[in-house]
Write a protein that holds these residues in place. Structure first.
Motif, short mmCIF file in Angstrom:
data_model
loop_
_atom_site.label_atom_id
_atom_site.label_comp_id
_atom_site.label_asym_id
_atom_site.label_seq_id
_atom_site.Cartn_x
_atom_site.Cartn_y
_atom_site.Cartn_z
N GLU A 86 35.18 55.12 24.14
CA GLU A 86 35.88 54.60 22.75
C GLU A 86 36.08 55.08 21.77
O GLU A 86 36.75 55.99 21.78
CB GLU A 86 34.34 54.30 21.56
N VAL A 87 36.77 54.41 20.92
CA VAL A 87 38.08 54.91 19.97
C VAL A 87 37.93 53.68 18.68
O VAL A 87 37.64 52.66 18.80
CB VAL A 87 39.44 55.02 20.54
N THR A 88 37.55 54.30 17.70
CA THR A 88 37.59 53.39 16.69
C THR A 88 38.26 54.55 15.41
O THR A 88 38.85 55.77 15.00
CB THR A 88 35.58 53.83 15.93
N VAL A 89 39.37 53.84 14.41
CA VAL A 89 39.64 54.80 13.67
C VAL A 89 39.80 53.06 11.91
O VAL A 89 39.33 52.20 11.84
CB VAL A 89 41.28 54.10 13.78
N ARG A 90 39.54 54.29 11.05
CA ARG A 90 39.50 54.11 9.80
C ARG A 90 40.20 54.63 7.91
O ARG A 90 40.62 55.57 9.10
CB ARG A 90 37.27 53.60 9.49
N ALA A 91 40.69 53.72 7.90
CA ALA A 91 41.78 53.76 6.32
C ALA A 91 40.30 54.00 5.54
O ALA A 91 39.89 53.30 5.68
CB ALA A 91 42.37 53.85 6.64
N GLU A 92 40.26 55.31 4.95
CA GLU A 92 39.66 55.51 3.52
C GLU A 92 40.17 56.23 2.57
O GLU A 92 40.09 57.19 2.37
CB GLU A 92 37.80 55.44 3.68
N GLU A 93 40.58 54.89 1.21
CA GLU A 93 41.47 55.89 -0.12
C GLU A 93 42.49 56.21 0.26
O GLU A 93 43.41 56.22 1.02
CB GLU A 93 40.25 56.50 -0.80
N SER A 94 42.54 58.07 0.79
CA SER A 94 43.50 58.19 1.28
C SER A 94 42.88 59.49 1.99
O SER A 94 44.14 60.09 3.05
CB SER A 94 44.07 59.73 -0.20
#
Length: 120
Positions: A86-94
């Motif tokens: 499994e692969v998950t990616v998330r972007a938060e602020e910087s």
């Protein structure tokens, strides 16, 4: 057997820092995720280009395509070492965070490692 640690550094003994086999595989995943294809002279297809995906248009289709590209890069370059689950990616602020769940083929051990980078 000890492997060379990434990023390359000198340890407290004044020698090249080492890591375990598991740590080395984690290092390889991190290198692959944050390398842009074409960045390596002798390996032009190496890399998942994860940081560039942050600036791509957003939407369900784009997110699915990004995850497929990452999984494909992991499979292509590290298939002899790991099986990606499994692969998950998330972007938060910087900050960009990618989590990869994988099994080490040598031992069958399942691991979940997270990798973070500040966004440019």
């Amino acid at each position: 057997m000890a492997e060379i640690a990434f990023p390359y550094r000198i340890d407290a003994r004044g020698r090249t820092a080492e890591t375990s086999r598991t740590g080395h595989i984690r290092d390889l995943i991190e290198i692959l995720l944050f390398t842009t294809p074409g960045e390596r002279v002798m390996r032009p297809t190496f890399g998942a280009n994860l940081l560039a995906s942050v600036f791509a248009p957003t939407g369900a289709e784009e997110a699915a395509a990004t995850l497929a590209l990452i999984q494909s890069a992991l499979q292509e370059h590290l298939r002899d070492l790991i099986e990606v689950q499994e692969v998950t990616v998330r972007a938060e602020e910087s900050t960009l965070e990618a989590t990869v769940v994988y099994a080490i083929l040598e031992t069958g051990e399942t691991r979940a490692d997270s990798f973070r980078r500040a966004l440019p």
